[in-house]
Design an enzyme around this catalytic site. Structure first.
Site, PDB file in Angstrom:
ATOM      1  N   GLU A 251     -39.811   9.582   4.343  1.00 36.06           N
ATOM      2  CA  GLU A 251     -39.828  11.027   4.034  1.00 36.06           C
ATOM      3  C   GLU A 251     -38.482  11.729   4.207  1.00 36.06           C
ATOM      4  O   GLU A 251     -38.434  12.848   4.720  1.00 36.06           O
ATOM      5  CB  GLU A 251     -40.915  11.714   4.875  1.00 36.06           C
TER       6      GLU A 251
ATOM      7  N   GLU B 239     -50.208   4.300   1.860  1.00 42.35           N
ATOM      8  CA  GLU B 239     -51.064   5.146   2.711  1.00 42.35           C
ATOM      9  C   GLU B 239     -52.200   5.771   1.899  1.00 42.35           C
ATOM     10  O   GLU B 239     -52.508   6.957   2.024  1.00 42.35           O
ATOM     11  CB  GLU B 239     -50.224   6.240   3.386  1.00 42.35           C
TER      12      GLU B 239
HETATM   13  C1  GLA Z   1     -47.244  10.322   6.914  1.00 40.66           C
HETATM   14  C2  GLA Z   1     -46.712   9.148   7.738  1.00 40.66           C
HETATM   15  C3  GLA Z   1     -47.809   8.358   8.364  1.00 40.66           C
HETATM   16  C4  GLA Z   1     -48.894   9.226   8.909  1.00 40.66           C
HETATM   17  C5  GLA Z   1     -49.390  10.140   7.847  1.00 40.66           C
HETATM   18  C6  GLA Z   1     -50.529  10.996   8.331  1.00 40.66           C
HETATM   19  O1  GLA Z   1     -47.647  10.008   5.683  1.00 40.66           O
HETATM   20  O2  GLA Z   1     -45.908   8.288   7.006  1.00 40.66           O
HETATM   21  O3  GLA Z   1     -47.274   7.588   9.394  1.00 40.66           O
HETATM   22  O4  GLA Z   1     -48.413   9.952  10.016  1.00 40.66           O
HETATM   23  O5  GLA Z   1     -48.324  10.965   7.479  1.00 40.66           O
HETATM   24  O6  GLA Z   1     -51.242  10.461   9.351  1.00 40.66           O
END
Ligand code: GLA
Length: 336
Positions: A138, A245
């Site tokens: 990020e 994710e």
């Molecule tokens: C982001 C992070 C993850 C997690 C998610 C929400 O996407 O990369 O590690 O913390 O947020 O849980």
């Protein structure tokens, strides 16, 4: 132990054996409560929080590896691969890293020396167990004029922290696949920012091997065409892609309702269609997508129960709160 698992249900990991790995984010509780589902359906895990900076390295002189080690052992015992998550992020990172004894910002050289030491220790420790790392998470800004987020990393070290992190990770484990990972990865503006960043890293010879698409998606957004465009754009860099994710929130981002005790029939139907479309797309791009990881296992536990509305239940996965396959599951496994 978890709920009873139906033995006649096909295993996700077998269904997609010729396509990509099937992963789940886990924690020390879910490797117990969802053990049966994990072992049956998944061949890859990611630590939900346990490998993050603040969890493994809370003070300069302390490393705490118990929880991460437990997850690594689970993967090893069950012959699963493990993704490493994450080395450089603006969240869940302790302040000490950025400050001197008097609480003033450290200089770039000190920050890089600390980062190198962290990466050597953590990546080195899991060298034989973790096959890939989300090295930088990020770093790209969603909006504003600057392409990079104005995090403490950026404030102290400018753009350079990104390349350094990849170099340190490569030195610590030359065999690990190294990823840049982000959310809103399918949004056209952010997609181009991520693309430009990764392209420039590649052109400068920085050791980067993949792009992680977080895929925290909703029932209606982002549009399938935007997801496709993102996959194509990142793949055009000649890197492998991981969906890192995945979850499909039943609420759109700006829907802040809190009154639902169960998902509506309409939500479940939309989720079914959406899972079908998304996995159809993933199959189509099997040559470039090598892992699809859900950010959890089953609907009894998801970070979305607390985000973006604290205490609001969500139902984002293929397995329900009792660990039974949802109609979405069948849409995903039965497609040809
Ligand atoms: C982001 C992070 C993850 C997690 C998610 C929400 O996407 O990369 O590690 O913390 O947020 O849980």
């Amino acid at each position: 132990m978890g709920q009873a698992v139906n033995e006649s249900v096909p295993r996700l990991r077998d269904v997609f054996a010729d396509h990509f790995l099937i992963g789940a984010a886990v924690n020390p509780r879910t490797i117990v409560s969802a053990a049966d589902l994990l072992v049956r359906h998944f061949n890859c895990i990611t630590a939900e929080n346990e490998m993050k900076f603040e969890r493994v390295h809370p003070t300069e002189d302390t490393y705490t590896f118990e929880d991460a080690d437990r997850l690594v052992r689970f993967a090893r015992e069950h012959g699963m691969r493990m993704r490493g998550h994450t080395l450089v992020w603006h969240n869940q990172t302790p302040n000490w890293l950025f400050e001197d004894r008097d609480g003033r910002p450290v200089d770039k050289a000190t920050l890089f020396a600390r980062l190198k030491s962290h990466i050597d220790t953590v990546v080195g420790r899991y060298k034989h167990d973790v096959f890939c790392w989300d090295v930088v998470n990020e770093a790209v800004a969603d909006g504003g004029d600057r392409p990079l987020r104005e995090s403490k990393w950026w404030q102290i070290a400018g753009d350079e922290f990104i390349a350094r992190a990849f170099e340190f990770a490569h030195e610590a484990d030359p065999d690990a696949l190294l990823f840049y990972n982000d959310y809103n990865e399918s949004h056209p503006v952010k997609r181009e920012r991520i693309y430009t960043l990764v392209k420039s890293l590649k052109e400068r010879g920085v050791p980067i091997h993949g792009v992680g698409l977080q895929a925290h998606w909703h029932l209606k957004s982002p549009a399938l065409d935007d997801i496709r465009a993102a996959i194509e754009r990142y793949a055009s860099l000649g890197l492998t892609l991981h969906i890192t994710e995945l979850d499909l929130s039943v609420f759109e981002w700006d829907d802040r309702r809190t009154d639902l005790k169960a998902p509506t029939a309409e939500m479940m139907e939309l989720q079914e269609q959406r899972y079908e479309q998304i996995f159809r797309l993933f199959r189509e791009y099997r040559d470039v997508i090598s892992c699809v990881t859900f950010w959890g296992v089953a609907d009894d536990y998801t970070w979305l129960d607390n985000f973006p509305v604290r205490g609001r239940k969500n139902w984002p996965f293929l397995f329900d709160e009792r660990h039974q396959p949802k109609p979405s599951f069948w849409k995903v496994v039965n497609q040809r």
